[in-house]
Motif scaffolding. Structure first.
Motif, PDB file in Angstrom:
ATOM      1  N   SER A 102       0.794 -21.078  60.373  1.00 22.74           N
ATOM      2  CA  SER A 102       1.873 -21.945  59.901  1.00 22.74           C
ATOM      3  C   SER A 102       1.354 -23.344  59.582  1.00 22.74           C
ATOM      4  CB  SER A 102       2.978 -22.021  60.953  1.00 22.74           C
ATOM      5  OG  SER A 102       3.527 -20.740  61.182  1.00 22.74           O
ATOM      6  N   GLU A 103       0.260 -23.750  60.243  1.00 25.97           N
ATOM      7  CA  GLU A 103      -0.288 -25.093  60.055  1.00 25.97           C
ATOM      8  C   GLU A 103      -1.109 -25.213  58.767  1.00 25.97           C
ATOM      9  OE1 GLU A 103      -0.360 -23.486  63.085  1.00 25.97           O
ATOM     10  OE2 GLU A 103       1.414 -24.683  63.638  1.00 25.97           O
ATOM     11  N   ASN A 104      -1.774 -24.125  58.359  1.00 32.78           N
ATOM     12  CA  ASN A 104      -2.615 -24.224  57.161  1.00 32.78           C
ATOM     13  C   ASN A 104      -2.135 -23.313  56.031  1.00 32.78           C
ATOM     14  OD1 ASN A 104      -3.423 -21.653  57.885  1.00 32.78           O
ATOM     15  ND2 ASN A 104      -5.503 -22.229  58.466  1.00 32.78           N
ATOM     16  N   ALA A 105      -0.878 -22.863  56.110  1.00 32.95           N
ATOM     17  CA  ALA A 105      -0.317 -22.010  55.068  1.00 32.95           C
ATOM     18  C   ALA A 105      -0.188 -22.792  53.759  1.00 32.95           C
ATOM     19  CB  ALA A 105       1.048 -21.483  55.502  1.00 32.95           C
ATOM     20  N   PRO A 106      -0.211 -22.109  52.641  1.00 39.99           N
ATOM     21  CA  PRO A 106      -0.087 -22.803  51.353  1.00 39.99           C
ATOM     22  C   PRO A 106       1.309 -23.371  51.142  1.00 39.99           C
ATOM     23  CG  PRO A 106      -0.066 -20.420  51.042  1.00 39.99           C
ATOM     24  CD  PRO A 106      -0.410 -20.651  52.475  1.00 39.99           C
ATOM     25  N   ASP A 107       1.392 -24.358  50.254  1.00 42.68           N
ATOM     26  CA  ASP A 107       2.693 -24.837  49.789  1.00 42.68           C
ATOM     27  C   ASP A 107       3.335 -23.744  48.948  1.00 42.68           C
ATOM     28  OD1 ASP A 107       2.097 -27.266  50.976  1.00 42.68           O
ATOM     29  OD2 ASP A 107       1.446 -28.209  49.091  1.00 42.68           O
ATOM     30  N   PRO A 154      -3.137 -27.125  47.251  1.00 40.87           N
ATOM     31  CA  PRO A 154      -3.436 -28.239  46.334  1.00 40.87           C
ATOM     32  C   PRO A 154      -4.746 -28.930  46.683  1.00 40.87           C
ATOM     33  CG  PRO A 154      -1.791 -28.917  47.931  1.00 40.87           C
ATOM     34  CD  PRO A 154      -2.056 -27.458  48.193  1.00 40.87           C
ATOM     35  N   CYS A 155      -5.392 -29.487  45.666  1.00 38.56           N
ATOM     36  CA  CYS A 155      -6.606 -30.282  45.861  1.00 38.56           C
ATOM     37  C   CYS A 155      -6.722 -31.231  44.679  1.00 38.56           C
ATOM     38  CB  CYS A 155      -7.836 -29.390  45.964  1.00 38.56           C
ATOM     39  SG  CYS A 155      -9.363 -30.293  46.282  1.00 38.56           S
ATOM     40  N   ARG A 156      -6.369 -32.475  44.896  1.00 35.61           N
ATOM     41  CA  ARG A 156      -6.284 -33.446  43.810  1.00 35.61           C
ATOM     42  C   ARG A 156      -7.622 -33.650  43.113  1.00 35.61           C
ATOM     43  NH1 ARG A 156      -3.193 -38.940  45.128  1.00 35.61           N
ATOM     44  NH2 ARG A 156      -1.581 -37.341  45.406  1.00 35.61           N
ATOM     45  N   GLU A 157      -8.734 -33.585  43.857  1.00 34.08           N
ATOM     46  CA  GLU A 157     -10.047 -33.866  43.275  1.00 34.08           C
ATOM     47  C   GLU A 157     -10.747 -32.621  42.753  1.00 34.08           C
ATOM     48  OE1 GLU A 157      -9.247 -34.728  46.480  1.00 34.08           O
ATOM     49  OE2 GLU A 157      -8.551 -36.745  45.953  1.00 34.08           O
ATOM     50  N   ALA A 158     -10.079 -31.490  42.763  1.00 32.18           N
ATOM     51  CA  ALA A 158     -10.727 -30.236  42.360  1.00 32.18           C
ATOM     52  C   ALA A 158     -11.182 -30.273  40.904  1.00 32.18           C
ATOM     53  CB  ALA A 158      -9.767 -29.071  42.561  1.00 32.18           C
ATOM     54  N   PRO A 159     -12.373 -29.735  40.613  1.00 33.67           N
ATOM     55  CA  PRO A 159     -12.830 -29.678  39.219  1.00 33.67           C
ATOM     56  C   PRO A 159     -12.203 -28.535  38.434  1.00 33.67           C
ATOM     57  CG  PRO A 159     -14.500 -28.736  40.652  1.00 33.67           C
ATOM     58  CD  PRO A 159     -13.420 -29.262  41.549  1.00 33.67           C
ATOM     59  N   GLY A 171     -13.262 -26.908  47.983  1.00 30.12           N
ATOM     60  CA  GLY A 171     -12.935 -28.003  47.068  1.00 30.12           C
ATOM     61  C   GLY A 171     -12.195 -27.630  45.802  1.00 30.12           C
ATOM     62  N   TYR A 172     -11.531 -26.462  45.797  1.00 25.17           N
ATOM     63  CA  TYR A 172     -10.823 -26.019  44.602  1.00 25.17           C
ATOM     64  C   TYR A 172      -9.329 -25.888  44.876  1.00 25.17           C
ATOM     65  CZ  TYR A 172     -15.527 -25.018  43.071  1.00 25.17           C
ATOM     66  OH  TYR A 172     -16.853 -25.146  42.741  1.00 25.17           O
ATOM     67  N   GLU A 173      -8.518 -26.162  43.859  1.00 26.54           N
ATOM     68  CA  GLU A 173      -7.083 -25.908  43.968  1.00 26.54           C
ATOM     69  C   GLU A 173      -6.837 -24.433  43.678  1.00 26.54           C
ATOM     70  OE1 GLU A 173      -2.833 -27.656  42.340  1.00 26.54           O
ATOM     71  OE2 GLU A 173      -4.532 -28.928  42.862  1.00 26.54           O
ATOM     72  N   VAL A 174      -5.977 -23.817  44.489  1.00 24.73           N
ATOM     73  CA  VAL A 174      -5.744 -22.374  44.372  1.00 24.73           C
ATOM     74  C   VAL A 174      -4.251 -22.110  44.211  1.00 24.73           C
ATOM     75  CG1 VAL A 174      -6.069 -20.113  45.430  1.00 24.73           C
ATOM     76  CG2 VAL A 174      -7.759 -21.928  45.825  1.00 24.73           C
ATOM     77  N   VAL A 175      -3.918 -21.282  43.242  1.00 29.39           N
ATOM     78  CA  VAL A 175      -2.537 -20.905  42.947  1.00 29.39           C
ATOM     79  C   VAL A 175      -2.462 -19.382  42.966  1.00 29.39           C
ATOM     80  CG1 VAL A 175      -0.729 -20.929  41.193  1.00 29.39           C
ATOM     81  CG2 VAL A 175      -2.157 -22.956  41.534  1.00 29.39           C
ATOM     82  N   ALA A 176      -1.460 -18.838  43.671  1.00 29.85           N
ATOM     83  CA  ALA A 176      -1.328 -17.385  43.771  1.00 29.85           C
ATOM     84  C   ALA A 176       0.115 -16.981  43.500  1.00 29.85           C
ATOM     85  CB  ALA A 176      -1.771 -16.893  45.149  1.00 29.85           C
ATOM     86  N   PRO A 177       0.413 -16.445  42.308  1.00 31.18           N
ATOM     87  CA  PRO A 177       1.781 -16.022  41.996  1.00 31.18           C
ATOM     88  C   PRO A 177       2.100 -14.629  42.516  1.00 31.18           C
ATOM     89  CG  PRO A 177       0.366 -15.668  40.107  1.00 31.18           C
ATOM     90  CD  PRO A 177      -0.504 -16.305  41.173  1.00 31.18           C
ATOM     91  N   ASP A 178       3.375 -14.388  42.752  1.00 31.09           N
ATOM     92  CA  ASP A 178       3.887 -13.027  42.960  1.00 31.09           C
ATOM     93  C   ASP A 178       4.299 -12.511  41.593  1.00 31.09           C
ATOM     94  OD1 ASP A 178       3.588 -13.481  45.673  1.00 31.09           O
ATOM     95  OD2 ASP A 178       5.725 -13.772  46.056  1.00 31.09           O
TER      96      ASP A 178
END
Length: 323
Positions: free
Chosen positions: A26-31, A48-53, A80-87
Protein backbone atom coordinates in the motif's frame (compact mmCIF):
# COMPACT_ATOMS: atom_id res chain seq x y z
CA UNK A 1 -8.96 13.55 -19.07
CA UNK A 2 -7.35 11.60 -16.21
CA UNK A 3 -8.90 11.26 -12.78
CA UNK A 4 -7.55 9.84 -9.54
CA UNK A 5 -9.02 6.56 -8.34
CA UNK A 6 -8.38 4.35 -5.31
CA UNK A 7 -8.53 0.68 -6.24
CA UNK A 8 -9.44 -2.43 -4.31
CA UNK A 9 -6.74 -4.71 -2.91
CA UNK A 10 -7.48 -7.73 -5.15
CA UNK A 11 -3.94 -7.63 -6.57
CA UNK A 12 -2.08 -8.20 -3.29
CA UNK A 13 -2.44 -11.98 -3.46
CA UNK A 14 0.11 -12.07 -6.30
CA UNK A 15 2.98 -10.35 -4.51
CA UNK A 16 4.38 -13.41 -2.75
CA UNK A 17 5.27 -14.95 -6.11
CA UNK A 18 7.68 -12.10 -6.91
CA UNK A 19 11.13 -11.46 -5.41
CA UNK A 20 10.98 -9.42 -2.21
CA UNK A 21 12.61 -6.37 -3.82
CA UNK A 22 9.68 -6.19 -6.26
CA UNK A 23 6.86 -6.52 -3.71
CA UNK A 24 4.15 -3.89 -4.10
CA UNK A 25 2.51 -2.67 -0.89
CA UNK A 26 0.00 0.00 0.00
CA UNK A 27 2.98 2.31 0.63
CA UNK A 28 4.65 1.89 -2.77
CA UNK A 29 1.61 1.09 -4.94
CA UNK A 30 1.25 3.07 -8.17
CA UNK A 31 -0.98 6.11 -8.55
CA UNK A 32 -4.30 5.41 -10.25
CA UNK A 33 -6.05 7.35 -12.98
CA UNK A 34 -8.72 7.06 -15.65
CA UNK A 35 -8.01 7.62 -19.34
CA UNK A 36 -11.29 8.71 -20.93
CA UNK A 37 -11.40 7.24 -24.43
CA UNK A 38 -14.37 7.18 -26.84
CA UNK A 39 -16.87 6.75 -24.03
CA UNK A 40 -14.76 4.20 -22.15
CA UNK A 41 -12.95 4.78 -18.87
CA UNK A 42 -9.59 3.01 -19.08
CA UNK A 43 -8.05 2.32 -15.68
CA UNK A 44 -4.35 3.19 -15.48
CA UNK A 45 -1.63 2.53 -12.93
CA UNK A 46 1.20 5.06 -12.95
CA UNK A 47 4.62 5.19 -11.33
CA UNK A 48 5.49 8.85 -11.97
CA UNK A 49 9.04 10.11 -12.43
CA UNK A 50 9.44 13.75 -13.40
CA UNK A 51 13.09 13.40 -14.48
CA UNK A 52 12.60 10.20 -16.50
CA UNK A 53 14.13 10.20 -20.00
CA UNK A 54 11.45 7.80 -21.28
CA UNK A 55 7.95 6.63 -20.41
CA UNK A 56 7.35 2.88 -20.31
CA UNK A 57 3.84 1.64 -21.10
CA UNK A 58 3.37 -1.92 -19.84
CA UNK A 59 0.86 -3.93 -21.88
CA UNK A 60 -0.79 -7.08 -20.56
CA UNK A 61 -2.13 -9.98 -22.61
CA UNK A 62 -5.35 -11.98 -22.67
CA UNK A 63 -5.33 -13.13 -19.05
CA UNK A 64 -3.98 -10.16 -17.11
CA UNK A 65 -4.40 -6.50 -16.30
CA UNK A 66 -2.13 -3.60 -15.44
CA UNK A 67 -1.70 -4.23 -11.71
CA UNK A 68 -0.28 -7.72 -12.27
CA UNK A 69 2.78 -5.98 -13.69
CA UNK A 70 3.14 -3.48 -10.85
CA UNK A 71 6.24 -5.35 -9.52
CA UNK A 72 7.92 -4.87 -12.91
CA UNK A 73 6.79 -1.23 -12.92
CA UNK A 74 8.25 -0.74 -9.46
CA UNK A 75 11.65 -2.07 -10.54
CA UNK A 76 11.69 0.15 -13.64
CA UNK A 77 10.64 3.18 -11.58
CA UNK A 78 13.55 2.52 -9.20
CA UNK A 79 15.80 2.61 -12.27
CA UNK A 80 14.54 6.11 -13.11
CA UNK A 81 11.71 5.60 -15.60
CA UNK A 82 8.05 6.60 -15.53
CA UNK A 83 5.80 3.56 -15.90
CA UNK A 84 2.18 3.45 -17.07
CA UNK A 85 0.11 0.25 -17.06
CA UNK A 86 -3.43 0.33 -18.54
CA UNK A 87 -6.19 -2.22 -18.09
CA UNK A 88 -7.11 -3.01 -21.69
CA UNK A 89 -10.86 -3.02 -22.50
CA UNK A 90 -12.55 -6.03 -20.95
CA UNK A 91 -9.98 -6.46 -18.18
CA UNK A 92 -9.10 -5.05 -14.79
CA UNK A 93 -11.12 -2.06 -13.67
CA UNK A 94 -11.66 -0.47 -17.08
CA UNK A 95 -15.27 0.39 -17.92
CA UNK A 96 -16.22 -0.02 -21.54
CA UNK A 97 -18.78 -1.35 -23.98
CA UNK A 98 -18.28 -5.00 -24.89
CA UNK A 99 -17.76 -3.98 -28.53
CA UNK A 100 -14.38 -2.58 -27.43
CA UNK A 101 -13.11 -6.01 -26.37
CA UNK A 102 -11.33 -6.65 -29.65
CA UNK A 103 -7.66 -6.88 -30.53
CA UNK A 104 -7.92 -4.18 -33.21
CA UNK A 105 -9.64 -1.84 -30.71
CA UNK A 106 -6.85 -2.56 -28.23
CA UNK A 107 -4.35 -1.37 -30.86
CA UNK A 108 -6.25 1.89 -31.36
CA UNK A 109 -6.65 2.49 -27.64
CA UNK A 110 -2.98 1.80 -26.95
CA UNK A 111 -1.91 4.04 -29.83
CA UNK A 112 -4.07 6.90 -28.53
CA UNK A 113 -2.69 6.39 -25.02
CA UNK A 114 0.85 6.63 -26.43
CA UNK A 115 -0.06 9.88 -28.17
CA UNK A 116 -1.62 11.22 -24.97
CA UNK A 117 1.47 10.35 -22.92
CA UNK A 118 3.77 11.95 -25.47
CA UNK A 119 1.69 15.11 -25.46
CA UNK A 120 1.79 15.13 -21.67
CA UNK A 121 5.55 15.63 -21.36
CA UNK A 122 7.23 15.22 -24.74
CA UNK A 123 8.92 11.94 -23.79
CA UNK A 124 9.14 9.12 -26.29
CA UNK A 125 7.52 5.84 -25.31
CA UNK A 126 8.83 2.32 -24.84
CA UNK A 127 6.12 -0.33 -25.13
CA UNK A 128 6.68 -3.30 -22.81
CA UNK A 129 4.35 -6.21 -23.58
CA UNK A 130 3.79 -9.47 -21.75
CA UNK A 131 2.27 -12.53 -23.47
CA UNK A 132 -0.04 -11.36 -26.30
CA UNK A 133 0.78 -7.84 -25.16
CA UNK A 134 4.16 -8.30 -26.85
CA UNK A 135 2.63 -8.62 -30.32
CA UNK A 136 0.19 -5.85 -29.42
CA UNK A 137 3.15 -3.58 -28.60
CA UNK A 138 4.64 -4.34 -32.03
CA UNK A 139 1.33 -3.69 -33.83
CA UNK A 140 0.94 -0.32 -32.12
CA UNK A 141 4.55 0.68 -32.78
CA UNK A 142 4.20 -0.25 -36.45
CA UNK A 143 1.32 2.22 -36.72
CA UNK A 144 2.85 5.06 -34.73
CA UNK A 145 6.43 5.28 -36.01
CA UNK A 146 9.70 6.44 -34.50
CA UNK A 147 8.61 9.95 -33.57
CA UNK A 148 6.63 8.54 -30.65
CA UNK A 149 8.07 5.04 -30.11
CA UNK A 150 11.61 4.60 -28.79
CA UNK A 151 11.63 0.85 -28.23
CA UNK A 152 9.76 -2.42 -27.69
CA UNK A 153 10.29 -4.92 -24.89
CA UNK A 154 8.30 -8.16 -25.23
CA UNK A 155 8.19 -11.48 -23.43
CA UNK A 156 6.69 -13.11 -26.53
CA UNK A 157 6.30 -12.10 -30.17
CA UNK A 158 3.76 -14.65 -31.35
CA UNK A 159 2.30 -13.99 -34.77
CA UNK A 160 -1.21 -15.52 -34.48
CA UNK A 161 -1.30 -16.03 -38.26
CA UNK A 162 1.22 -18.88 -37.98
CA UNK A 163 0.15 -22.50 -37.59
CA UNK A 164 2.53 -23.10 -34.68
CA UNK A 165 1.15 -20.05 -32.89
CA UNK A 166 -2.41 -21.34 -33.22
CA UNK A 167 -1.32 -24.74 -31.91
CA UNK A 168 0.34 -23.23 -28.86
CA UNK A 169 -2.38 -20.68 -28.12
CA UNK A 170 -5.31 -23.11 -28.39
CA UNK A 171 -6.36 -24.94 -25.24
CA UNK A 172 -6.61 -28.34 -26.90
CA UNK A 173 -7.12 -30.11 -30.23
CA UNK A 174 -10.89 -29.61 -30.05
CA UNK A 175 -10.41 -25.84 -29.99
CA UNK A 176 -7.66 -25.99 -32.63
CA UNK A 177 -9.37 -28.30 -35.12
CA UNK A 178 -13.03 -27.88 -34.20
CA UNK A 179 -13.60 -24.29 -33.07
CA UNK A 180 -10.88 -22.25 -34.77
CA UNK A 181 -11.87 -23.13 -38.37
CA UNK A 182 -15.45 -22.11 -37.55
CA UNK A 183 -14.50 -18.97 -35.63
CA UNK A 184 -15.14 -16.48 -38.49
CA UNK A 185 -18.67 -17.86 -38.97
CA UNK A 186 -19.30 -18.12 -35.23
CA UNK A 187 -18.14 -14.53 -34.76
CA UNK A 188 -20.61 -13.33 -37.41
CA UNK A 189 -23.53 -15.26 -35.94
CA UNK A 190 -22.83 -14.80 -32.23
CA UNK A 191 -19.92 -12.37 -31.96
CA UNK A 192 -21.32 -10.68 -28.84
CA UNK A 193 -21.75 -13.95 -26.95
CA UNK A 194 -19.41 -13.86 -23.95
CA UNK A 195 -17.57 -17.02 -22.95
CA UNK A 196 -14.77 -17.64 -20.43
CA UNK A 197 -11.44 -17.03 -22.13
CA UNK A 198 -10.02 -20.05 -20.30
CA UNK A 199 -12.29 -22.23 -22.45
CA UNK A 200 -10.17 -21.30 -25.48
CA UNK A 201 -6.64 -20.95 -24.13
CA UNK A 202 -4.13 -22.80 -21.96
CA UNK A 203 -4.68 -20.64 -18.91
CA UNK A 204 -3.32 -23.47 -16.77
CA UNK A 205 0.06 -22.91 -18.40
CA UNK A 206 0.17 -19.22 -17.42
CA UNK A 207 2.84 -20.14 -14.88
CA UNK A 208 4.94 -23.16 -14.02
CA UNK A 209 3.63 -22.72 -10.47
CA UNK A 210 0.20 -24.37 -10.47
CA UNK A 211 -1.01 -22.19 -7.61
CA UNK A 212 -0.17 -18.99 -9.49
CA UNK A 213 -1.80 -20.33 -12.66
CA UNK A 214 -4.96 -21.11 -10.73
CA UNK A 215 -5.04 -17.62 -9.21
CA UNK A 216 -4.79 -16.05 -12.67
CA UNK A 217 -7.38 -18.40 -14.19
CA UNK A 218 -9.90 -17.64 -11.43
CA UNK A 219 -9.22 -13.91 -11.19
CA UNK A 220 -12.47 -12.08 -12.11
CA UNK A 221 -10.39 -9.15 -13.40
CA UNK A 222 -8.01 -11.28 -15.49
CA UNK A 223 -8.02 -14.93 -16.54
CA UNK A 224 -11.52 -15.46 -15.19
CA UNK A 225 -13.21 -12.88 -17.40
CA UNK A 226 -15.72 -13.68 -20.13
CA UNK A 227 -14.89 -12.23 -23.53
CA UNK A 228 -17.00 -11.87 -26.70
CA UNK A 229 -16.46 -14.57 -29.30
CA UNK A 230 -15.47 -11.76 -31.66
CA UNK A 231 -12.46 -11.06 -29.43
CA UNK A 232 -10.95 -14.46 -30.15
CA UNK A 233 -11.58 -14.04 -33.87
CA UNK A 234 -9.99 -10.58 -33.82
CA UNK A 235 -6.70 -11.97 -32.46
CA UNK A 236 -6.27 -14.13 -35.55
CA UNK A 237 -7.56 -11.63 -38.11
CA UNK A 238 -5.47 -8.54 -37.24
CA UNK A 239 -2.70 -7.67 -39.72
CA UNK A 240 0.30 -5.45 -38.89
CA UNK A 241 0.64 -2.06 -40.55
CA UNK A 242 4.25 -3.03 -41.29
CA UNK A 243 5.63 -6.54 -41.72
CA UNK A 244 8.78 -7.29 -39.69
CA UNK A 245 11.01 -7.37 -42.80
CA UNK A 246 10.43 -3.61 -43.06
CA UNK A 247 10.39 -2.78 -39.37
CA UNK A 248 13.26 -0.56 -38.27
CA UNK A 249 11.22 1.99 -36.34
CA UNK A 250 12.91 1.21 -33.03
CA UNK A 251 15.07 -1.37 -31.24
CA UNK A 252 13.35 -4.54 -30.02
CA UNK A 253 14.20 -6.60 -26.94
CA UNK A 254 12.63 -10.06 -26.82
CA UNK A 255 13.07 -11.33 -23.25
CA UNK A 256 11.46 -14.73 -23.62
CA UNK A 257 10.83 -17.15 -20.73
CA UNK A 258 13.06 -20.16 -21.33
CA UNK A 259 10.70 -22.61 -19.59
CA UNK A 260 7.46 -21.30 -21.09
CA UNK A 261 4.97 -24.20 -21.27
CA UNK A 262 2.33 -22.11 -23.06
CA UNK A 263 4.18 -20.43 -25.90
CA UNK A 264 7.72 -21.67 -26.44
CA UNK A 265 10.54 -19.63 -27.94
CA UNK A 266 9.93 -21.51 -31.20
CA UNK A 267 6.59 -19.69 -31.59
CA UNK A 268 8.19 -16.24 -31.18
CA UNK A 269 11.44 -16.82 -33.05
CA UNK A 270 10.02 -16.76 -36.62
CA UNK A 271 8.60 -13.24 -36.19
CA UNK A 272 11.61 -12.00 -34.23
CA UNK A 273 14.07 -13.32 -36.83
CA UNK A 274 12.25 -11.43 -39.59
CA UNK A 275 12.59 -8.03 -37.87
CA UNK A 276 14.81 -5.78 -39.96
CA UNK A 277 16.11 -3.37 -37.31
CA UNK A 278 18.06 -3.60 -34.04
CA UNK A 279 17.00 -6.61 -31.98
CA UNK A 280 18.20 -8.48 -28.94
CA UNK A 281 17.10 -11.88 -27.65
CA UNK A 282 17.44 -12.83 -23.99
CA UNK A 283 16.23 -16.18 -22.62
CA UNK A 284 14.92 -15.93 -19.04
CA UNK A 285 16.20 -18.97 -17.18
CA UNK A 286 13.66 -21.11 -15.29
CA UNK A 287 10.83 -18.68 -16.09
CA UNK A 288 7.34 -19.72 -17.15
CA UNK A 289 4.97 -17.72 -19.32
CA UNK A 290 4.31 -15.26 -16.49
CA UNK A 291 7.99 -14.62 -15.63
CA UNK A 292 8.35 -14.43 -11.84
CA UNK A 293 11.05 -17.02 -11.14
CA UNK A 294 14.73 -16.47 -10.47
CA UNK A 295 17.17 -16.11 -12.06
CA UNK A 296 14.99 -15.16 -15.04
CA UNK A 297 13.19 -12.22 -13.49
CA UNK A 298 16.55 -10.69 -12.52
CA UNK A 299 17.75 -11.29 -16.09
CA UNK A 300 14.61 -9.52 -17.34
CA UNK A 301 15.27 -6.57 -15.02
CA UNK A 302 18.92 -6.23 -16.00
CA UNK A 303 18.28 -6.69 -19.74
CA UNK A 304 15.42 -4.16 -19.71
CA UNK A 305 17.42 -1.55 -17.81
CA UNK A 306 20.43 -1.95 -20.12
CA UNK A 307 18.16 -1.75 -23.16
CA UNK A 308 16.45 1.40 -21.85
CA UNK A 309 19.75 3.04 -20.94
CA UNK A 310 21.03 2.46 -24.47
CA UNK A 311 17.90 4.04 -25.94
CA UNK A 312 18.04 6.95 -23.50
CA UNK A 313 21.67 7.60 -24.47
CA UNK A 314 20.73 7.29 -28.14
CA UNK A 315 23.91 5.31 -28.75
CA UNK A 316 24.96 1.96 -30.14
CA UNK A 317 25.17 0.55 -33.65
CA UNK A 318 22.52 -1.66 -35.22
CA UNK A 319 23.08 -5.27 -34.32
CA UNK A 320 21.45 -8.59 -33.52
CA UNK A 321 22.48 -10.10 -30.21
CA UNK A 322 21.64 -13.45 -28.62
CA UNK A 323 22.38 -14.01 -24.93
Amino acid sequence: MLKKYQTETYWKKYQRFFPLRAHVTSENAPDEEWFEWHGASIHIDRYPCREAPLTIIVVHGGGGYGRLFAPVGLLLRKAGYEVVAPDLPGYGLSKNDSSMVRYDVWIRMLSDLVASEYKRNGRRIVLCGGSLGGYLAYLSAAQLGSELIAGIIATTLIDPRLRLAKEQLAKNSLVLHGMMPLMPLFAKLAGNLKLPIKWFTKMGAMSNDSELSQLVAEDPFGGGVRVPVSFMQSIFSVRPAMEPENFDICPVLLAHPAADRWSSIESSRPFFDRIKGDKTLVLLEKCGHFPVEEPGISQLEHAAIAFLAKIADNSGARQTTTI
